[in-house]
Scaffold this motif. Structure first.
Motif, PDB file in Angstrom:
ATOM      1  N   GLY A 133     -13.220   1.114  10.535  1.00 40.97           N
ATOM      2  CA  GLY A 133     -13.471   0.627  11.886  1.00 40.97           C
ATOM      3  C   GLY A 133     -12.177   0.353  12.600  1.00 40.97           C
ATOM      4  O   GLY A 133     -11.139   0.920  12.272  1.00 40.97           O
ATOM      5  N   ASP A 165      -0.563  -9.607   2.244  1.00 40.89           N
ATOM      6  CA  ASP A 165      -1.453  -8.446   2.179  1.00 40.89           C
ATOM      7  C   ASP A 165      -2.195  -8.266   3.494  1.00 40.89           C
ATOM      8  O   ASP A 165      -3.250  -7.633   3.544  1.00 40.89           O
ATOM      9  CB  ASP A 165      -2.445  -8.612   1.025  1.00 40.89           C
ATOM     10  N   GLU A 209      -8.666  -4.251  -0.633  1.00 39.28           N
ATOM     11  CA  GLU A 209      -7.810  -3.528   0.329  1.00 39.28           C
ATOM     12  C   GLU A 209      -6.733  -2.713  -0.376  1.00 39.28           C
ATOM     13  O   GLU A 209      -6.105  -1.854   0.238  1.00 39.28           O
ATOM     14  CB  GLU A 209      -7.193  -4.514   1.344  1.00 39.28           C
ATOM     15  N   SER A 246       0.795  -1.234   0.000  1.00 43.84           N
ATOM     16  CA  SER A 246       0.000   0.000   0.000  1.00 43.84           C
ATOM     17  C   SER A 246       0.828   1.285   0.000  1.00 43.84           C
ATOM     18  O   SER A 246       0.532   2.238   0.702  1.00 43.84           O
ATOM     19  CB  SER A 246      -0.941   0.030   1.219  1.00 43.84           C
ATOM     20  N   ARG A 249      -6.606   7.360   8.638  1.00 44.81           N
ATOM     21  CA  ARG A 249      -6.631   8.295   9.751  1.00 44.81           C
ATOM     22  C   ARG A 249      -5.270   8.258  10.417  1.00 44.81           C
ATOM     23  O   ARG A 249      -4.575   7.256  10.355  1.00 44.81           O
ATOM     24  CB  ARG A 249      -7.740   7.908  10.729  1.00 44.81           C
ATOM     25  N   LEU A 277      -5.374  -4.782   7.065  1.00 38.52           N
ATOM     26  CA  LEU A 277      -5.517  -4.137   8.369  1.00 38.52           C
ATOM     27  C   LEU A 277      -5.696  -2.626   8.199  1.00 38.52           C
ATOM     28  O   LEU A 277      -6.594  -2.015   8.788  1.00 38.52           O
ATOM     29  CB  LEU A 277      -4.258  -4.429   9.191  1.00 38.52           C
ATOM     30  N   LEU A 278      -4.853  -2.032   7.364  1.00 35.03           N
ATOM     31  CA  LEU A 278      -4.914  -0.583   7.141  1.00 35.03           C
ATOM     32  C   LEU A 278      -6.230  -0.200   6.458  1.00 35.03           C
ATOM     33  O   LEU A 278      -6.821   0.833   6.775  1.00 35.03           O
ATOM     34  CB  LEU A 278      -3.728  -0.117   6.286  1.00 35.03           C
ATOM     35  N   ARG A 285      -9.060  -0.388   8.942  1.00 30.87           N
ATOM     36  CA  ARG A 285      -9.006   0.714   9.913  1.00 30.87           C
ATOM     37  C   ARG A 285      -9.500   2.031   9.345  1.00 30.87           C
ATOM     38  O   ARG A 285      -9.652   3.001  10.079  1.00 30.87           O
ATOM     39  CB  ARG A 285      -7.571   0.874  10.429  1.00 30.87           C
ATOM     40  N   ARG A 286      -9.727   2.096   8.051  1.00 27.02           N
ATOM     41  CA  ARG A 286     -10.330   3.301   7.495  1.00 27.02           C
ATOM     42  C   ARG A 286     -11.820   3.359   7.802  1.00 27.02           C
ATOM     43  O   ARG A 286     -12.441   4.417   7.669  1.00 27.02           O
ATOM     44  CB  ARG A 286     -10.120   3.346   5.977  1.00 27.02           C
ATOM     45  N   VAL A 296      -1.141  -6.673   6.331  1.00 28.37           N
ATOM     46  CA  VAL A 296      -1.082  -5.303   6.850  1.00 28.37           C
ATOM     47  C   VAL A 296      -1.922  -4.369   5.978  1.00 28.37           C
ATOM     48  O   VAL A 296      -2.569  -3.457   6.473  1.00 28.37           O
ATOM     49  CB  VAL A 296       0.382  -4.823   6.961  1.00 28.37           C
ATOM     50  N   ASP A 297      -1.934  -4.622   4.667  1.00 32.39           N
ATOM     51  CA  ASP A 297      -2.769  -3.819   3.770  1.00 32.39           C
ATOM     52  C   ASP A 297      -4.248  -3.950   4.162  1.00 32.39           C
ATOM     53  O   ASP A 297      -4.982  -2.958   4.200  1.00 32.39           O
ATOM     54  CB  ASP A 297      -2.591  -4.288   2.319  1.00 32.39           C
TER      55      ASP A 297
END
Lengths: 748, 228
Positions: B25, B13, B200, A430, A452, B18-19, B22-23, B15-16
């Motif tokens: 929730g 993928d 993701e 990413s 965020r 996860l990130l 998190r956008r 961590v991707d």
């Protein structure tokens, strides 16, 4: 200790790639004839591959210091400061001979090796790039090598979760028997957490972790990588086999060990295996190391001590650990299902001592192994006659300019690389802001993008932080070298390769911070190759000094010639890393907006000599290229970079192979928009090549204002669905596309 | 709303995902060797090469301790999203029908693809059409070697009849040769969903598209709705 009758002889030493005088020198250092283990260690560490015997003196002339340099040559990878307490680590390495013998594994382990170099200094790998050279794609062998090398790179990079974000490939006759596979990797680390490879702390424990040690790759560095290629098939057992899953676990395990502060120093095992890693750690720390080969986890039970010491089995790391931390290190290894064993100790003897249980089976002074390999002076001599054969003509001299443009777009050196880069994951992690064909350089956010601000993810280098309105710092990276131009003029061609990388960065909006290089050349013992090498290194140093982009690391690959085929084009592959303040303003290469003006920016004085068109015509390489005004090119780069960073242009593209007309076609195809160009210049102006030309599109006024910094010529407007250049050329976009997709057939 | 994102050895993928989660929730990584789902409201089985994809993609991960808990969680109606390798794991675990075969071009392929949202009223797609015209088309990258969705004809017919095909490759985008252009399918109950493309990796305009965010947002809406 050993019965003299069983000791290896000078003939054995020669078979391992040493010379007679080197053998005598070894006997001097050892105070007698070396045994088999000792000779094996010397033969590897004194190989061209490990000792840089023919290049070290030259390399000392390169600039290696600068305000952004955090780690220079000598460590596993170099590193530059990218701000915010973070550094970017990067390096390029070759795996040419293994790839010529077994392209899939050769290329795959090339990627594996360069990734280990990055995480060995504590950086998380964030990108891979590749630089490939093959013979004419009309030959089935070239197509086979290309297909398998690309498959190998993809197999390793995709499986380990590091994006392959860019690269380059050229097809030229001189690479037919000796392909080049160079891989570059980048990583990000916190500056404070970088780790060095110097062993330290007498009594500390040496731990080997990762894959088991087997018989693969024995003698790879000395025999395969340091001599001309002979009979391919017999060499196959010297090529290692890679396992990206093993490396993925090893990488996560290594980064976690560093994150938790459990290790003193770290080093990967690459060429020459345990011998090289342990000796170099000892040398840098000015200590000795004892290794007990009976403690090494083996893949095959009956391995000899010398085999264990020289095995090039992949996916292994060596670290130095304080005794109290050994249990914690083993626990982390267990978590990641990575084998780990305490195999040695740091000593104050200054010697590498190899034990098999209680018995000592070999020893040598660390300094003799690492520092005392004789270095050789080159005997450069400019060749009196052309070195390279004239390429066969594939295009008649009298075709129309329209035909020339289409022939160039179809040319394997220019056609779209989509069939290659589609086999690589370019987006995992990413961070990828510009993927292949979107811009001249890959652009990667330095931190992963998050929605965020301030989420903590362990380990700490993954911490994302993003102020929704604030700038997003990014790095840009490019890898390049046009070997044909270096063959025509090793000095100027190398300067051009460095400038090309910097121009690519400028089009993305980035300023160079540092450079890495892989010097791929023929046999340096031949005077004309020695001349190519010394001229190229001189050009490399001058260009990097002029751009303030010092060399932070690199690699040398010599003896790239087949017995009958002659040398490769001299190919000093340049990798350059830069920074841009805000990823949101990263440049794009494609035309973006109907009605935008198009400007030709920079000191553009193209010549047909050594160009792609001259190759299609079957012309002999010229003896020398026109001198480049590096200051003027750098000024143009600054102008383009500033305009991109300020979002004053819609697109920016550097003019390279195929010249102005091809660059225009690329801007049209990438943007899906046509262009009307008011130029009535000659063939040389439209198809010639040089350093320092750029195409920019945008508001007319913004483009014209670039003339305060550099030369600007307004040449046309983004318009319609075809590319027209004066009265000479008019081609609809679909016809351009069809030509540009010529490489697809190679993979059908 | 909390997502649990599985992490196997070889996940790439994770961590991707996860990130991305998190956008919309909260989200946490869940280690493959542990059975505790740590109170997650929804599970993401991420992409990558779990256990090196050895034997067959997804075939080993499906036996990991954490998957025992995920299977039980799905049995209780919990939302489970499988992306790429995660989709393969869910098929291997029989939480989803069908199987993923090697791409018809026999190569790993990375390409930005367009997906048509076939069913807009599901727990995984209900947010996708909220601010746009119908039918909804999402631009999302795909990258895999084994992505050709296959099921026998009867299964396909049953799935189509029950509305289990949630995403289809738009015309010209089915590069892997999937049956019926299927890109994403759910189980009969509608609480387990797998797709080959990577939502993701489509959560930010800067990296090319944010069309994938609606998959995660849909899961949030569904979990919140079930709470009321």
């Amino acid at each position: 200790m050993s019965d003299p009758a069983t000791l290896p002889t000078v003939e054995d030493a020669i078979a391992l790639g040493l010379t007679e005088s080197e053998y005598e020198l070894i006997c001097e250092h050892q105070g007698g004839r070396p045994n088999r283990v000792e000779l094996a260690m010397y033969s590897l560490l004194w190989s061209e591959h490990c000792a840089y015997k023919h290049s070290k003196k030259l390399l000392r002339s390169l600039p290696t210091e600068g305000e952004h340099v955090v780690m220079g040559p000598g460590e596993n990878a170099g590193a530059v400061d990218v701000g915010g307490g973070l550094v970017c680590a990067f390096k390029v390495e070759s795996h040419n001979h293994p790839s010529a013998v077994e392209p899939f594994q050769g290329a795959a382990t090339g990627v594996g090796g360069i990734l280990r170099d990055i995480f060995a200094i504590g950086a998380r790998p964030i990108a891979v790039l590749d630089s490939l050279r093959f013979g004419d794609p009309a030959s089935s062998r070239s197509r086979y090598l290309l297909d398998r090398a690309v498959a190998g790179i993809g197999h390793y990079g995709n499986s380990i979760g590091v994006p392959t974000v860019g690269g380059e490939v050229y097809f030229e006759g001189p690479y037919e028997q000796n392909c080049l596979v160079n891989a570059m990797a980048l990583g990000i680390a916190e500056r404070e957490k970088l780790v060095r490879s110097a062993a330290a702390g007498i009594g500390n424990v040496v731990v080997l972790f990762g894959a088991r040690t087997g018989r693969d790759g024995i003698g790879g560095a000395s025999v395969l990588a340091s001599a001309e290629l002979g009979d391919d098939d017999g060499m196959r057992p010297t090529v290692q086999v890679g396992d990206p899953f093993e490396e993925k676990k090893l990488m996560e395990c290594s980064l976690e060990l560093l994150e938790r502060g459990l290790i003193v120093s770290l080093q990967d095992l690459g060429a020459a295996g345990l011998t090289s890693s342990a000796s170099e750690m000892a040398s840098k720390g000015e200590v000795g190391i004892d290794i007990d080969v009976s403690k090494v986890f083996l893949r095959e039970a009956d391995m000899e001590p010398f085999e264990i010491m020289v095995s090039e089995s992949q996916e292994r790391m060596l670290c130095v650990v304080e005794p109290s931390n050994v249990p914690a290190v083993m626990e982390r290894c267990e978590k990641w299902e990575v084998g780990g064993a305490a195999i040695g100790t740091v000593t104050d003897t200054g010697r590498m001592r190899v034990f098999d249980g209680e018995a000592i089976v070999g020893e040598a002074p660390v300094s003799a192994l690492v520092d005392d390999c004789p270095l050789y002076d080159l005997a450069p001599e400019r060749p009196a006659a052309p070195v390279y054969p004239v390429p066969a003509p594939v295009l008649a001299g009298d075709v129309s300019m329209r035909e020339m443009l289409l022939a160039l777009l179809r040319s394997p050196n220019i056609a779209s690389r989509r069939p290659l880069f589609e086999r690589y994951d370019a987006i995992v992690q990413s961070r990828t802001i510009r993927r292949p064909e979107q811009a001249d350089a890959a652009v990667l956010a330095i931190k992963p993008l998050v929605g965020r601000p301030a989420y903590e993810i362990s380990p700490s280098e993954l911490k994302g932080s993003r102020d929704p309105d604030g700038p997003i710092p990014a790095s840009a990276v490019s890898i390049d070298c046009n070997g044909r131009r270096v063959a025509a003029d090793p000095y100027t061609g190398t300067v051009a390769a460095v400038l090309e990388c910097a121009s690519n960065l400028a089009c993305a909006g980035a300023k160079p911070l540092g450079t890495t290089n892989n010097l791929n050349f023929g046999n340096p013992e031949k005077p004309h190759i020695a001349w190519q090498l010394s001229e190229a290194v001189r050009g490399l140093g001058d260009a990097c000094r002029a751009l303030d982009a010092p060399i932070v690391g690199g690699n040398v690959s010599l003896y790239n010639e087949g017995a009958s085929a002659g040398p490769i084009y001299p190919t000093p592959v340049i990798g350059m890393v830069g920074r841009l303040p805000d990823a949101r303003r990263a440049g794009r290469l494609g035309f973006a907006r109907e009605g935008d003006a198009i400007a030709l920016v920079g000191p553009f004085a193209p010549r047909l000599d050594a160009s792609e068109l001259a190759k299609l015509w079957g012309r002999q390489l010229p003896d020398g290229l026109p001198q480049i005004d590096v200051e003027a090119v750098a000024a143009a780069q600054a102008a383009v970079r500033d305009a991109v960073r300020a979002s004053e242009v819609s697109s920016a593209h550097d003019i390279a192979e195929g010249g102005l007309a091809v660059a225009l076609a690329e801007c049209c195809l990438t943007g899906g928009l046509g262009a009307r160009i008011e130029l009535d210049d000659d063939i040389e102006y439209l198809f010639g090549e040089c350093s320092g030309g750029f195409l920019a599109s945008g508001e007319r006024q913004a483009l014209e204002s670039l003339s305060e910094q550099t030369t600007v010529r307004m040449i046309g407007v983004v318009e319609g669905r075809s590319l027209s250049i004066g009265d000479q050329i008019e081609v609809e976009l679909p016809e351009l596309t069809e030509a540009y997709e010529a490489l697809v057939e190679l993979f059908a | 709303m909390k997502f649990g994102v599985l992490r196997f050895p070889g996940s790439c993928d994770d961590v991707d995902a996860l990130l991305a989660a998190r956008r919309v929730g909260d989200a946490e990584l869940l280690w493959h060797g542990e059975r505790d789902l740590k109170g997650a409201d929804a599970i993401v089985v991420p992409g990558g090469f779990s256990y090196g994809d050895y034997l067959r993609a997804g075939s080993i991960a499906r036996f990991s301790p954490v998957m025992e808990s995920v299977i039980a969680f799905a049995g209780d109606g919990g939302l489970v999203l499988g992306i790429c390798n995660g989709f393969q794991v869910l098929c291997e675990a029989k939480l989803l029908p069908g199987a993923l075969l090697p791409n018809s071009n026999l190569r790993f392929t990375f390409r930005q693809v367009e997906l048509e949202v076939v069913q807009e009223q599901t727990a995984f797609t209900c947010a996708c059409g909220l601010d746009g015209p119908s039918p909804v088309v999402l631009s999302i990258p795909a990258k895999h070697s084994w992505g050709r969705y296959y099921a026998d004809e009867q299964t396909l017919a049953d799935m189509e009849g029950r509305g289990q095909v949630l995403l289809r490759y738009a015309p010209g985008h089915n590069f892997n040769g999937s049956s019926n252009d299927i890109a994403g399918v759910s189980n009969e109950r509608g609480n387990v969903f797998g797709l080959m493309p990577h939502p993701e990796h489509a959560v930010d305009e800067l990296t090319g598209s944010k069309d994938g965010l609606c998959i995660f947002a849909s899961m949030c809406l569904a979990v919140e709705a079930a709470r009321v």
